[in-house]
Design an enzyme around this catalytic site. Structure first.
Site, PDB file in Angstrom:
ATOM      1  N   GLY A 140     -16.426   2.118  39.797  1.00  0.00           N
ATOM      2  CA  GLY A 140     -15.761   0.932  40.349  1.00  0.00           C
ATOM      3  C   GLY A 140     -15.091   0.091  39.292  1.00  0.00           C
ATOM      4  O   GLY A 140     -14.739  -1.059  39.528  1.00  0.00           O
ATOM      5  N   GLU A 147     -26.544   2.965  33.494  1.00  0.00           N
ATOM      6  CA  GLU A 147     -27.719   3.696  33.034  1.00  0.00           C
ATOM      7  C   GLU A 147     -29.070   3.028  33.309  1.00  0.00           C
ATOM      8  O   GLU A 147     -30.015   3.706  33.704  1.00  0.00           O
ATOM      9  CB  GLU A 147     -27.573   3.975  31.532  1.00  0.00           C
ATOM     10  CG  GLU A 147     -26.467   4.978  31.252  1.00  0.00           C
ATOM     11  CD  GLU A 147     -26.056   5.002  29.795  1.00  0.00           C
ATOM     12  OE1 GLU A 147     -25.584   3.976  29.296  1.00  0.00           O
ATOM     13  OE2 GLU A 147     -26.208   6.048  29.158  1.00  0.00           O
TER      14      GLU A 147
HETATM   15 MO1  MOS Z   1     -23.775   7.844  29.343  1.00  0.00          MO
HETATM   16  S1  MOS Z   1     -25.258   9.208  29.218  1.00  0.00           S
HETATM   17  O1  MOS Z   1     -23.713   7.315  27.717  1.00  0.00           O
HETATM   18  O2  MOS Z   1     -22.468   8.589  30.035  1.00  0.00           O
END
Ligand code: MOS
Length: 767
Positions: free
Chosen positions: A497, A725
């Site tokens: 997004g 993440e």
């Molecule tokens: Mo992330 S694993 O740094 O795309």
């Protein structure tokens, strides 16, 4: 606030209200000269923090969005790779004569490498006039190998006398780290690390626990596989790529092909997921993109080379396996006195299997910490970063062990976390999460529920970092005389997004509707942006976009001021109007102001200023899971997941929540189902598809409750941090802890398949 140096060079000081609203903190932040005061808890934001549906949503659901897979060019050829069928040995001969003789085959490539280290390694490639002919040609390539002993199993690779994946002088990784056989280590994570004396800490502990936890290799499994279309126009190369880094691909192709970067253009308009596997110029275990460019050059025609699902599993990366041993010591009231964390993991033929991040970052008040990470090489495809690399595995071990410690102390696991918590943000999240899951509903005594289907609730903590690219990131905002607005950022929207969030930043500054802004992202001809890794895209680019939009705003104000009989600095913009801040009735429309521009367009270009001091440099997360375990079949069903996460000031709350939900899904999937299985007798992958490599699907879906914990982070002018993440970090442990609460059985090996759950139940009954 954590210590961080102010940026070099001239600075400007802002006083900001930072932190979480329940505990605001006034901070002096030193920003680079020319930057804007960061949005903080006092900022009256009109667009940012709202819930804006994706600008590209309708294109995606109607199929009009063009992914790399959808790009087709006139005269285009189809490429196909030929991959090593054996896990180790030497290539004796690659015979492409039959393939070349097949009508419709236009180009052939073969590798210069002779040593094979995993089944799936690049060997050859063909390009032909149809995908079917390319397949046929690939089958006609004959490769002769001189096979060698190999090892695919983590434990076996650690044994004395195991086949060596690398000759000692060829082993990758830092040379100053001890190495023996296939094992490199111990090392410590970049952040956190060692302190105090753990043996002293254990000696002073009233209770200790020690256990070993196992996580299998997990593949990224993005919906869109890796792939490119390569097209030459003389010396100029255009590459459409399914990538997390258009500029990484640009630089990588230029270097590999010996051409200038300015002659390479990379385009990623829409992208079907990467999760870290698409950060490399091609992929961690294949140079397919370079090969496609070479085939296209040779054939004199564009070449499309998309990997199939089988290849996607073999050579584009994975999350390393891990065997982690955690020892914890605590006083009777639950105060940690020592943490000893030891892990061995395999990233296949690559390094980077460390999992000590959470142990290094969580429970920072514990005085005694020792972390020892080891990489173990195996004959398997190289790992690649996967959504908070190493942290899901590491948190599974650490946070399962914390749960075991709570049980041993007879303490509520959440109370044990609170007792040792060092982040004020996570303390807020504990309260929010506990309330949303109904923490009081958990089994007071694990497994106490009646009947064969037992429900339980568990939780785990997670951490991540504020990562941003502080220089070399730009943005451009254009306002046209007719009042239309567009922005340009070369950085790619990998499905998170990003393009919508940046439009919201422009809308905030210019006082126009987000939906009226035309986004232009994912093209290396536009201002440079970072690769989308480390959850850094929004927080790297948004500050540049804000600066560019602010510059355009001030130019528009200069045109509007005479019309309003006011000074430019007395104006404000909102709802499509530019008005006198002190008397909003005095206004002109945005269009009227735009018509006053001296030329046809205001083109404002800005570069991001350096990241400055932040409220905190870590991101907090806490996840709560409710499960139902069928104790007769061993089946685990996740019923509900609550995830509270900090990402600074969320630019778009709607897509921030989507990111949290996506991470939960990937995490629960890893905990329950995903497992890359290599055949130890032949060294190839047994389940290289999405039929037997199971990922969580709609029928396994749970009630997902994302909680965005807004924290004015003040590290850049938007106070944004990352969210892609962090929410996957606690998931594996939270599921395991919920299973324990439901059943009294501790599952220490993932995935939690019925056989493992039944075995853990049997062990729990034996006591
Ligand atoms: Mo992330 S694993 O740094 O795309």
């Amino acid at each position: 606030m954590q210590e961080q140096k102010p940026p070099e060079g001239p600075t400007v000081t802002f006083s900001v209200k930072a932190g979480h609203a329940s505990k605001p903190q006034t901070l002096e932040v030193h920003a680079a000269e020319g930057d804007l005061k960061p949005w903080d808890l006092d900022s009256k934001l009109r667009v940012v923090k709202g819930r804006q549906p994706r600008l590209d949503g309708r294109y995606k659901v109607t199929g009009r969005a063009k992914y790399t897979y959808d790009v087709n060019l006139p005269g285009m050829l189809w490429g196909r790779m030929i991959r090593a069928s054996v896990p180790a040995g030497q290539i004796v001969k690659i015979d492409t004569s039959k393939a070349e003789a097949l009508p419709g085959v236009k180009a052939v490539w073969t590798t210069d490498a002779r040593t094979v280290r995993f089944a799936g390694q690049d060997v050859a490639a063909v390009a032909a006039v149809s995908p079917e002919l390319a397949e046929d040609a690939a089958r006609l390539v004959q490769v002769t190998y001189d096979e060698a002993p190999y090892v695919t199993d983590l434990e076996k690779a650690m044994e004395e006398g195991a086949p060596l994946v690398y000759e000692p002088d060829k082993m990758p990784g830092p040379k100053d780290v001890p190495r023996k056989g296939n094992v490199v280590g111990p090392t410590s994570p970049r952040r956190g690390g060692n302190r105090g004396d753990v043996e002293k800490g254990f000696a002073g502990a009233a209770a200790t626990v020690e256990a070993t936890y196992l996580v299998p290799t997990h593949t990224h499994s993005p919906l869109e596989t890796h792939g490119v279309i390569a097209k030459w126009d003389g010396d100029h190369l255009t590459v459409w790529a399914s990538t997390q880094g258009v500029f990484t691909v640009r630089d990588g192709m230029a270097e590999a092909l010996g051409i200038d970067r300015k002659n390479v253009n990379v385009i990623t308009e829409h992208m079907g997921g990467g999760f870290g596997s698409k950060l490399a110029p091609s992929a961690s275990g294949s140079a397919f993109a370079v090969v496609a460019c070479k085939l296209a050059k040779q054939a004199g025609a564009p070449v499309k080379l998309m990997l199939n699902r089988h290849e996607e599993h073999l050579c584009t990366g994975n999350a390393p396996s891990a065997r982690m041993t955690v020892r914890l010591g605590a006083t009777r009231d639950g105060t940690l006195t020592a943490v000893h964390y030891r892990s061995f993991g395999s990233a296949g033929i690559a390094g980077g299997a460390g999992t000590g991040g959470p142990a290094g970052a969580l429970y920072a008040n514990n005085p005694n910490l020792k972390i020892e990470e080891h990489d173990v090489f195996t004959n398997a495809g190289p790992a690649a970063p996967l959504r908070a690399p190493g942290h899901s595995q590491g948190a599974f071990a650490l946070e399962s062990a914390m749960d075991e410690l709570a049980d041993k102390l007879g303490m509520d696991p959440l109370e044990l976390r609170r007792k040792n918590e060092s982040s004020p943000v996570r303390l807020v999240e504990y309260d929010l999460g506990a309330k949303a899951i109904g923490w009081e509903r958990r089994s007071k005594k694990p497994g106490e529920g009646a009947g064969p289907r037992k429900r339980g609730i568990g939780m785990a903590s997670g951490n991540w970092y504020v990562i941003a690219r502080g220089s070399g990131v730009g943005a451009e905002v254009r306002v046209h005389r007719d009042g239309s607005v567009e922005y340009f950022s070369g950085a790619q929207d990998i499905g998170t997004g990003f393009r919508t969030a940046m439009a919201m930043v422009v809308a905030e500054e210019l006082g126009v509707k987000t939906t009226d802004i035309k986004p232009n992202v994912g093209d290396s001809r536009w201002p440079e942006g970072p690769g989308s890794g480390g959850s850094n895209t929004t927080n790297s680019v948004a500050p540049a976009v804000r600066l560019a939009a602010h510059d355009a705003r001030m130019k528009l104000f200069a045109g509007a001021a005479p019309l309003l009989g006011a000074k430019p600095e007395e104006l404000d913009a909102a709802d499509g109007k530019i008005f006198v801040a002190a008397s909003p009735g005095k206004s002109v429309t945005f269009k009227q102001a735009a018509a006053k521009m001296p030329g046809e367009v205001i083109a404002s270009v800005a570069e991001r200023k350096k990241q400055y001091e932040t409220y905190r440099q870590d991101l907090a997360g806490a996840q709560f899971v409710e499960v139902e375990v069928d104790t007769q079949t061993g089946q685990v069903r996740v019923l509900k997941v609550v995830s509270a996460n900090d990402c600074g000031i969320p630019i778009n709350t709607l897509t921030t929540e989507s990111q949290i939900i996506g991470a939960m899904i990937q995490g629960v999937s890893w905990a329950l189902f995903e497992d890359r299985v290599l055949d130890r007798n032949v060294g190839t992958m047994v389940n290289p598809n999405l039929e037997s490599y199971k990922v969580l699907s709609s029928k396994d879906m749970f009630e997902a409750v994302p909680i965005v914990t807004e924290v004015a982070n003040a590290g850049n002018n938007t106070s944004a941090a990352g969210i892609g993440e962090p929410p996957i970090v606690p998931s594996l442990a939270a599921v395991a802890n919920a299973v324990f609460n439901a059943t009294g059985a501790r599952v220490r090996t993932l995935p939690m398949t019925p056989d493992r759950v039944l075995a853990a139940l049997a062990e729990a009954r034996r006591g």
